[in-house]
Write a protein that holds these residues in place. Sequence first.
Motif, mmCIF file in Angstrom:
data_model
loop_
_atom_site.group_PDB
_atom_site.id
_atom_site.type_symbol
_atom_site.label_atom_id
_atom_site.label_comp_id
_atom_site.label_asym_id
_atom_site.label_seq_id
_atom_site.Cartn_x
_atom_site.Cartn_y
_atom_site.Cartn_z
ATOM 1 N N LEU A 68 90.397 46.542 -6.407
ATOM 2 C CA LEU A 68 89.812 47.770 -5.876
ATOM 3 C C LEU A 68 89.110 48.588 -6.949
ATOM 4 N N LYS A 69 87.957 49.127 -6.594
ATOM 5 C CA LYS A 69 87.176 50.003 -7.472
ATOM 6 C C LYS A 69 86.644 51.169 -6.642
ATOM 7 N N LYS A 70 86.178 52.191 -7.327
ATOM 8 C CA LYS A 70 85.603 53.356 -6.674
ATOM 9 C C LYS A 70 84.522 52.917 -5.680
ATOM 10 N N GLY A 71 84.581 53.474 -4.453
ATOM 11 C CA GLY A 71 83.594 53.165 -3.426
ATOM 12 C C GLY A 71 83.981 52.037 -2.507
ATOM 13 N N ASP A 72 84.954 51.207 -2.889
ATOM 14 C CA ASP A 72 85.371 50.095 -2.032
ATOM 15 C C ASP A 72 85.981 50.615 -0.733
ATOM 16 N N THR A 73 85.817 49.823 0.322
ATOM 17 C CA THR A 73 86.408 50.151 1.615
ATOM 18 C C THR A 73 87.702 49.358 1.769
ATOM 19 N N ALA A 74 88.758 50.045 2.195
ATOM 20 C CA ALA A 74 90.062 49.395 2.340
ATOM 21 C C ALA A 74 90.748 49.865 3.614
ATOM 22 N N TYR A 75 91.527 48.960 4.175
ATOM 23 C CA TYR A 75 92.404 49.245 5.312
ATOM 24 C C TYR A 75 93.812 49.365 4.744
ATOM 25 N N ILE A 76 94.451 50.488 4.998
ATOM 26 C CA ILE A 76 95.799 50.747 4.473
ATOM 27 C C ILE A 76 96.740 51.021 5.630
ATOM 28 N N GLU A 77 97.881 50.353 5.633
ATOM 29 C CA GLU A 77 98.977 50.705 6.532
ATOM 30 C C GLU A 77 100.090 51.230 5.656
ATOM 31 N N GLY A 78 100.779 52.252 6.120
ATOM 32 C CA GLY A 78 101.856 52.787 5.306
ATOM 33 C C GLY A 78 102.671 53.839 6.035
ATOM 34 N N LYS A 79 103.393 54.609 5.217
ATOM 35 C CA LYS A 79 104.285 55.648 5.727
ATOM 36 C C LYS A 79 103.980 56.956 5.002
ATOM 37 N N ILE A 80 104.142 58.062 5.715
ATOM 38 C CA ILE A 80 103.959 59.370 5.095
ATOM 39 C C ILE A 80 105.209 59.699 4.288
ATOM 40 N N ARG A 81 104.995 60.112 3.055
ATOM 41 C CA ARG A 81 106.080 60.549 2.176
ATOM 42 C C ARG A 81 105.773 61.973 1.729
ATOM 43 N N THR A 82 106.753 62.853 1.817
ATOM 44 C CA THR A 82 106.593 64.237 1.405
ATOM 45 C C THR A 82 107.393 64.473 0.136
ATOM 46 N N GLU A 83 106.748 65.096 -0.831
ATOM 47 C CA GLU A 83 107.385 65.386 -2.109
ATOM 48 C C GLU A 83 107.363 66.899 -2.315
ATOM 49 N N GLU A 84 108.518 67.488 -2.561
ATOM 50 C CA GLU A 84 108.605 68.925 -2.815
ATOM 51 C C GLU A 84 108.863 69.145 -4.288
ATOM 52 N N TRP A 85 108.168 70.128 -4.873
ATOM 53 C CA TRP A 85 108.292 70.398 -6.294
ATOM 54 C C TRP A 85 107.923 71.849 -6.576
ATOM 55 N N GLN A 86 108.183 72.287 -7.792
ATOM 56 C CA GLN A 86 107.837 73.640 -8.204
ATOM 57 C C GLN A 86 106.754 73.588 -9.265
ATOM 58 N N ASP A 87 105.744 74.438 -9.108
ATOM 59 C CA ASP A 87 104.685 74.481 -10.114
ATOM 60 C C ASP A 87 105.139 75.291 -11.322
ATOM 61 N N LYS A 88 104.270 75.444 -12.302
ATOM 62 C CA LYS A 88 104.642 76.110 -13.558
ATOM 63 C C LYS A 88 105.000 77.585 -13.360
ATOM 64 N N ASP A 89 104.539 78.187 -12.237
ATOM 65 C CA ASP A 89 104.862 79.583 -11.934
ATOM 66 C C ASP A 89 106.113 79.718 -11.080
ATOM 67 N N GLY A 90 106.776 78.596 -10.762
ATOM 68 C CA GLY A 90 107.997 78.626 -9.965
ATOM 69 C C GLY A 90 107.762 78.639 -8.466
ATOM 70 N N ASN A 91 106.520 78.464 -8.027
ATOM 71 C CA ASN A 91 106.217 78.415 -6.596
ATOM 72 C C ASN A 91 106.559 77.049 -6.029
ATOM 73 N N ASN A 92 107.156 77.043 -4.840
ATOM 74 C CA ASN A 92 107.457 75.780 -4.174
ATOM 75 C C ASN A 92 106.178 75.163 -3.632
ATOM 76 N N ARG A 93 105.992 73.888 -3.890
ATOM 77 C CA ARG A 93 104.812 73.146 -3.445
ATOM 78 C C ARG A 93 105.253 71.905 -2.690
ATOM 79 N N THR A 94 104.380 71.450 -1.814
ATOM 80 C CA THR A 94 104.625 70.224 -1.061
ATOM 81 C C THR A 94 103.397 69.333 -1.168
ATOM 82 N N THR A 95 103.617 68.067 -1.465
ATOM 83 C CA THR A 95 102.550 67.081 -1.543
ATOM 84 C C THR A 95 102.869 65.969 -0.561
#
Length: 156
Positions: A68-95
Amino acid sequence: MAGVNKVILIGNLGADPEMKYFESGSCTARFNLATSESYTKNGERITQTEWHRIELWDNLAKIAEQYLKKGDTAYIEGKIRTEEWQDKDGNNRTTMRIRGTNLTLLGNRRNEAADQPSVPIAAKQMVNSNINIPANTVPEPLPPIMAESDEDDLPF
């Protein structure tokens, strides 16, 4: 009742996969995948693009690194994963990430003429299209492509 966590995406890579190797021997590839949809509103054509953070592990990561390289077209199957973390200011973030479990290479948007010698269109499509790779396999090198020829070995 059991739930279902399944995502299916077809899109284009925004950049080459970023690889990370661990002491345990495992590795991960991360990249952004853009999916777009177009619609007409008040006579104006509007294209809306969504970016998805994709994460592949071990064998799929190695395949992504190799093919894979930039611009390539791909079909992806997968699962959603949620990651919770705190930024440098102590705010809760979700990715949210998509943990890929299946990868199918659908082709590329790069200028192949600069990268490869002249080959038949069918051979280009064979090499660059529909390579379905389950998560538990190791990539094998693609076969060499033979140059165009007017002669063939067919008896008819």
